[in-house]
Design an enzyme around this catalytic site. Structure first.
Site, mmCIF file in Angstrom:
data_model
loop_
_atom_site.group_PDB
_atom_site.id
_atom_site.type_symbol
_atom_site.label_atom_id
_atom_site.label_comp_id
_atom_site.label_asym_id
_atom_site.label_seq_id
_atom_site.Cartn_x
_atom_site.Cartn_y
_atom_site.Cartn_z
ATOM 1 C CB SER A 89 -0.911 -0.004 1.234
ATOM 2 O OG SER A 89 -0.159 0.330 2.398
ATOM 3 C CB SER A 91 0.382 3.435 4.849
ATOM 4 O OG SER A 91 1.315 2.405 5.104
ATOM 5 C CE LYS A 146 0.937 1.636 9.106
ATOM 6 N NZ LYS A 146 0.290 2.165 7.882
ATOM 7 C CB SER A 255 -0.802 6.070 7.464
ATOM 8 O OG SER A 255 -0.175 5.091 8.267
#
Length: 319
Positions: A89, A91, A146, A255
């Site tokens: 993705s 994010s 992250k 996100s």
């Protein structure tokens, strides 16, 4: 899926290893004894082909002997050194793009066994600004990626798209506690990335010793109503518990991270992202007759140590 693969790989390694050991310690001496008996009776030395006919190695054990060293090497490399991951993705845009394939350094955040993920050797652990892969707390079967923003004991505030951090300190000696720090963001440019029809704005942010880009959509309001609520704090404030970390995506307005589902326990950490070994451009128009998962090209310029600059326009995602 990653957990299932680890379990399967471990079980296959154990099974082939046991078969190889049983063959070497039990079956092989019997085959050698049978060959020796035939040679003694015939008075001549058998060729390799004749030995295979007189005392053949069972096919299953032959396969186990062949693949065990390879499987064991893969298990060791993947479990304790480096593991490949795919970015699904946007994010972490612009640092990581959908279609990037990365290597994650497993030994950065403790060395764990591949089955039960119990710690075997303690290492330094995450630093502020690291890009970390971890098991998604609401569903540990999923791997998320992250950036580490908050360390144990930190006070985090994300307000009006600005990040504030009060680093952890010894509460018994408040005179040594550092003041709240504003993570300054310097505007760099209108980004080539888009959230639907709206372009992002790119800012330069510094977390600890790490300087990196973040993307902001100035037209999208902060969704405070959906933020994780921690008792005793405001709805945009988070106190990181001991043994936990606060994670955020670089694509701040697209996100799903600790702001929404809370903190990442230390035992959920997988490793630190360090290298892009392949990057496929996935920018295909919606009306294309080809499948959306089929790459449109290779982004050769992105290969190498993970940096902070993107190369192509993509729509956002939320993992």
């Amino acid at each position: 899926m990653a957990n299932y693969f680890s379990v399967i790989l471990t079980l296959v390694t154990i099974l082939t290893g046991v078969m190889w050991l049983y063959d070497a310690r039990v079956l092989k001496p019997k085959r050698q004894a049978r060959i020796a008996s035939v040679e003694e009776k015939s008075g001549s030395t058998l060729s390799e082909e004749q030995r295979q006919q007189v005392a053949p190695q069972p096919t299953a054990f032959e396969y186990a002997q062949s693949i065990f060293p390879v499987i064991a090497a893969v298990l060791i490399f993947r479990s304790f050194l480096y593991e490949p991951f795919q970015i699904p993705s946007g994010s972490m845009m612009p640092t990581l793009l959908r279609g990037d394939f990365i290597l994650v350094e497993k030994f950065s955040y403790d060395i764990k066994d591949p089955l039960f993920r119990s710690t075997l050797v303690n290492t330094e652990g995450p630093q502020r600004g690291d890009i970390a892969v971890f098991k998604y707390p609401p569903n540990p079967q999923l791997d998320y990626i992250k950036r580490v923003v908050g360390l144990p004991g930190d006070r985090i505030i994300y307000r009006n798209k600005n990040l504030y951090i009060t680093p952890a300190c010894d509460k018994a000696d408040s005179t040594r506690c550092p003041p709240m720090q504003v993570m300054a963001m310097e505007f760099e440019q209108e980004s080539p990335y888009f959230d639907g029809p709206q372009p992002y704005q790119a800012y330069r942010e510094k977390l600890g010793e790490v300087s990196h880009q973040v993307l902001i959509n100035p037209r999208r309001p902060s969704d405070y109503a959906r933020y994780f609520r921690q008792p005793g704090t405001q709805n945009d404030e988070f106190i990181v518990p001991e043994g936990h970390y606060f994670m955020m995506g670089d694509n701040r307005d697209n996100s799903q991270d600790s702001r929404y589902w809370g903190f990442v326990p230390e035992e959920n950490l997988v490793g630190r992202a360090v290298f892009i070994w392949m990057s496929f451009d996935m920018d295909r128009s919606a009306d294309s007759w080809l499948p959306q998962w089929l790459p449109t090209g290779v982004r050769w310029s992105r290969l190498g140590t993970i940096g902070d600059d993107g190369a192509h326009s993509e729509s956002g995602a939320n993992r």
